[in-house]
Design an enzyme around this catalytic site. Structure first.
Site, PDB file in Angstrom:
ATOM      1  N   VAL A  90     -17.508  26.321  -3.770  1.00 10.18           N
ATOM      2  CA  VAL A  90     -18.699  26.843  -3.088  1.00 10.18           C
ATOM      3  C   VAL A  90     -19.930  26.709  -3.969  1.00 10.18           C
ATOM      4  O   VAL A  90     -20.995  26.266  -3.517  1.00 10.18           O
ATOM      5  CB  VAL A  90     -18.488  28.305  -2.658  1.00 10.18           C
ATOM      6  CG1 VAL A  90     -19.790  28.901  -2.102  1.00 10.18           C
ATOM      7  CG2 VAL A  90     -17.391  28.393  -1.613  1.00 10.18           C
ATOM      8  N   LYS A 122     -15.625  23.038 -17.731  1.00  6.85           N
ATOM      9  CA  LYS A 122     -16.137  22.746 -16.391  1.00  6.85           C
ATOM     10  C   LYS A 122     -17.630  22.406 -16.459  1.00  6.85           C
ATOM     11  O   LYS A 122     -18.098  21.446 -15.827  1.00  6.85           O
ATOM     12  CB  LYS A 122     -15.901  23.948 -15.474  1.00  6.85           C
ATOM     13  CG  LYS A 122     -16.254  23.726 -14.025  1.00  6.85           C
ATOM     14  CD  LYS A 122     -16.116  25.019 -13.232  1.00  6.85           C
ATOM     15  CE  LYS A 122     -14.703  25.544 -13.202  1.00  6.85           C
ATOM     16  NZ  LYS A 122     -14.573  26.758 -12.353  1.00  6.85           N
ATOM     17  N   GLU A 147     -21.026  31.216   3.372  1.00  6.12           N
ATOM     18  CA  GLU A 147     -20.895  29.767   3.551  1.00  6.12           C
ATOM     19  C   GLU A 147     -19.892  29.475   4.663  1.00  6.12           C
ATOM     20  O   GLU A 147     -18.981  30.267   4.922  1.00  6.12           O
ATOM     21  CB  GLU A 147     -20.475  29.100   2.240  1.00  6.12           C
ATOM     22  CG  GLU A 147     -19.236  29.700   1.557  1.00  6.12           C
ATOM     23  CD  GLU A 147     -17.913  29.175   2.101  1.00  6.12           C
ATOM     24  OE1 GLU A 147     -17.942  28.138   2.791  1.00  6.12           O
ATOM     25  OE2 GLU A 147     -16.884  29.807   1.833  1.00  6.12           O
ATOM     26  N   GLN A 194      -4.917  21.347  17.106  1.00  4.35           N
ATOM     27  CA  GLN A 194      -3.882  20.410  16.676  1.00  4.35           C
ATOM     28  C   GLN A 194      -2.672  21.180  16.130  1.00  4.35           C
ATOM     29  O   GLN A 194      -2.792  21.908  15.141  1.00  4.35           O
ATOM     30  CB  GLN A 194      -4.428  19.462  15.595  1.00  4.35           C
ATOM     31  CG  GLN A 194      -5.491  18.496  16.100  1.00  4.35           C
ATOM     32  CD  GLN A 194      -6.821  19.152  16.403  1.00  4.35           C
ATOM     33  OE1 GLN A 194      -7.281  20.011  15.665  1.00  4.35           O
ATOM     34  NE2 GLN A 194      -7.440  18.754  17.510  1.00  4.35           N
ATOM     35  N   GLY A 207       0.885  21.754  14.212  1.00  2.76           N
ATOM     36  CA  GLY A 207       1.403  21.173  12.982  1.00  2.76           C
ATOM     37  C   GLY A 207       2.181  22.180  12.167  1.00  2.76           C
ATOM     38  O   GLY A 207       2.849  23.063  12.712  1.00  2.76           O
ATOM     39  N   GLY A 245      -3.510  26.259   5.651  1.00  2.00           N
ATOM     40  CA  GLY A 245      -3.389  26.613   4.247  1.00  2.00           C
ATOM     41  C   GLY A 245      -4.762  26.602   3.618  1.00  2.00           C
ATOM     42  O   GLY A 245      -5.771  26.779   4.294  1.00  2.00           O
ATOM     43  N   CYS A 279      -9.208  29.385   2.150  1.00  4.03           N
ATOM     44  CA  CYS A 279     -10.016  30.222   3.048  1.00  4.03           C
ATOM     45  C   CYS A 279      -9.198  30.947   4.109  1.00  4.03           C
ATOM     46  O   CYS A 279      -9.147  32.179   4.114  1.00  4.03           O
ATOM     47  CB  CYS A 279     -11.090  29.365   3.730  1.00  4.03           C
ATOM     48  SG  CYS A 279     -12.321  28.716   2.581  1.00  4.03           S
TER      49      CYS A 279
END
Length: 431
Positions: free
Chosen positions: A11, A35, A151, A251, A253, A257, A260
């Site tokens: 994010v 990082k 977000e 969809q 399946g 996962g 979020c």
């Protein structure tokens, strides 16, 4: 206005790119020195199509800077976005320790008015907590506002969603904060919702929980489709033409996962329980998602007899294509169960890798190609719908397999064609 982004994960890095692309001067702050060094070189520490190029563009232009110096960064910026993680606790509630630490740092180091904006996904009422944490940490009584600006990014499509959002939600009780945030977003052509902080926080959770509900609903329906020999994809097409429903997230399946949906649904349920409210539908959504991967494994086990000493090729590890995110990925749960049943698991994913420093998956053979993964396989299980998997010449590849069993966890392949070239093919609700 110069903007400080605290937290440079998925994010934070995307948010930094958005404001730099919009012409603002942006600084990213993080405690992770490795990082930050990568970002200073214009390199990302995760996979997200198109984002690294834009990060590098603005690093090289000087519009986007990165630092580990929180004292200088907080003192030198009047607009601060909080983009740190809010992981779930073991009971499913949100862990706000990183939010609290950032709030206390801001309070302690602030040297004048600050607009603090929570971009991280947080429970209803967090804005009030952030305000209290900042006030308690202040050495001198400087004025500040705290706003919520959630977000709505899809992993794998973050650049598109960030640069062309379908809405901007701003939660604040301050006219000054509202005016500043509207100025920051002035170049975006989309609806803007100005509301209370609590409403903004709930909009984020409610949105993700509703999308997760659509997924679990279709996964439940797919099981019924299997019994009636009806193709769930055709059912979804017919449903999606209704504008009240729409085609997205229909969809069937292996389940959802990522970072979020599992977290946000769980945290919304726990938030409700704290108010003595039970969200029955969402509790069932979580349960449906928990057991969904076992549905395809049951079909594979029925076909093979058992998994002991069987060679199983797993195609895909990431929870969705175009990302390396394996958090709560259905593939991990399936691999864990296969190993428990003594299967020989061979895995290929073009981007994602198994968890580092984990002994749980040491028995998995990680392969460098699809061809290597399916060599002498007794069954192929497709877990992630990477476009490359659908472009393969399966008619020529079938000679590598020991048995022609193909279990499609994403209904990616054409069932009729796969059966026509000799495979025993099983998807989820797509007979």
């Amino acid at each position: 206005m110069n903007i400080l982004i605290i937290g440079t994960g998925y994010v934070g890095a995307t948010t930094a790119m958005v404001f730099a692309e919009s012409g603002w001067q942006v600084t990213g702050l993080d405690v992770d020195a490795d990082k930050i060094e990568r970002l200073r070189q214009g390199r990302l520490h995760f996979h997200e199509p198109g984002l690294e190029d834009l990060i590098a563009k603005h690093v090289h232009s000087g519009r986007l800077l990165f630092t580990t110096d929180k004292e200088t960064a907080i003192a030198g910026h009047d607009v601060i976005f909080i983009c740190v993680g809010t992981p779930s606790r073991p009971d499913g509630s949100a862990d706000l320790r990183y939010i609290q630490q950032v709030a206390e740092d801001i309070g302690y180091l602030m040297n004048g008015y600050k607009l603090v904006v929570t971009k991280s996904t947080v429970p209803v009422g967090t804005q009030e907590q952030v305000k209290a944490w900042i006030e308690a940490a202040q050495r001198q009584p400087h004025p500040f506002d705290v706003a919520s600006n959630p977000e709505f990014l899809r992993e794998g499509k973050a650049v598109e969603d960030a640069l062309q959002p379908d809405r901007i939600v701003i939660g604040t009780d301050s006219a000054k904060a509202s005016e500043q945030l509207l100025t920051l977003y002035q170049s975006f052509q989309c609806p803007r919702i100005i509301t209370t902080p609590r409403t903004a926080e709930l909009i984020k959770y409610a949105s993700n929980a509703f999308l997760a509900t659509k997924i679990s609903y279709m996964n439940e329906l797919a099981k019924l489709c299997d019994e009636f020999k009806v193709n769930v994809n055709e059912v979804a097409d017919g449903m999606g033409l209704d504008p009240r429903i729409g085609p997205s997230f229909l969809q069937a399946g292996l389940g959802y996962g990522g970072s979020c949906f599992p977290k946000d649904v769980s945290e919304l349920v726990m938030t409700a329980r704290a108010q003595a409210v039970q969200l029955h539908i969402l509790e069932q959504v979580m349960e449906v998602n928990r057991i969904q991967p076992t549905y395809l494994l049951d079909k594979a086990r029925s076909r093979l007899g058992d998994f002991a000493n069987k060679n199983i090729a797993m195609l895909g590890l990431a929870f969705k294509p175009n990302t390396d995110d394996i958090r709560e990925a259905p593939a991990l749960r399936m691999i864990h169960q296969l190993l428990l049943e003594q299967a020989n698991v061979r895995l290929f994913d073009p981007v994602a890798t198994l968890p580092a420093h984990s002994s749980s998956y040491e028995a998995v053979t990680v392969c460098a190609s699809v061809e290597e993964a399916i060599q002498n396989a007794d069954a192929v299980i497709l877990c992630t719908e990477w476009a490359a998997f659908g472009q393969l010449d399966w008619e020529n590849l079938k000679g590598l397999l020991n048995q022609l069993n193909f279990f499609d966890g994403r209904n990616m392949m054409d069932a009729r064609w796969m059966r026509g070239i000799g495979f025993y093919y099983q998807g989820i609700g797509n007979d």
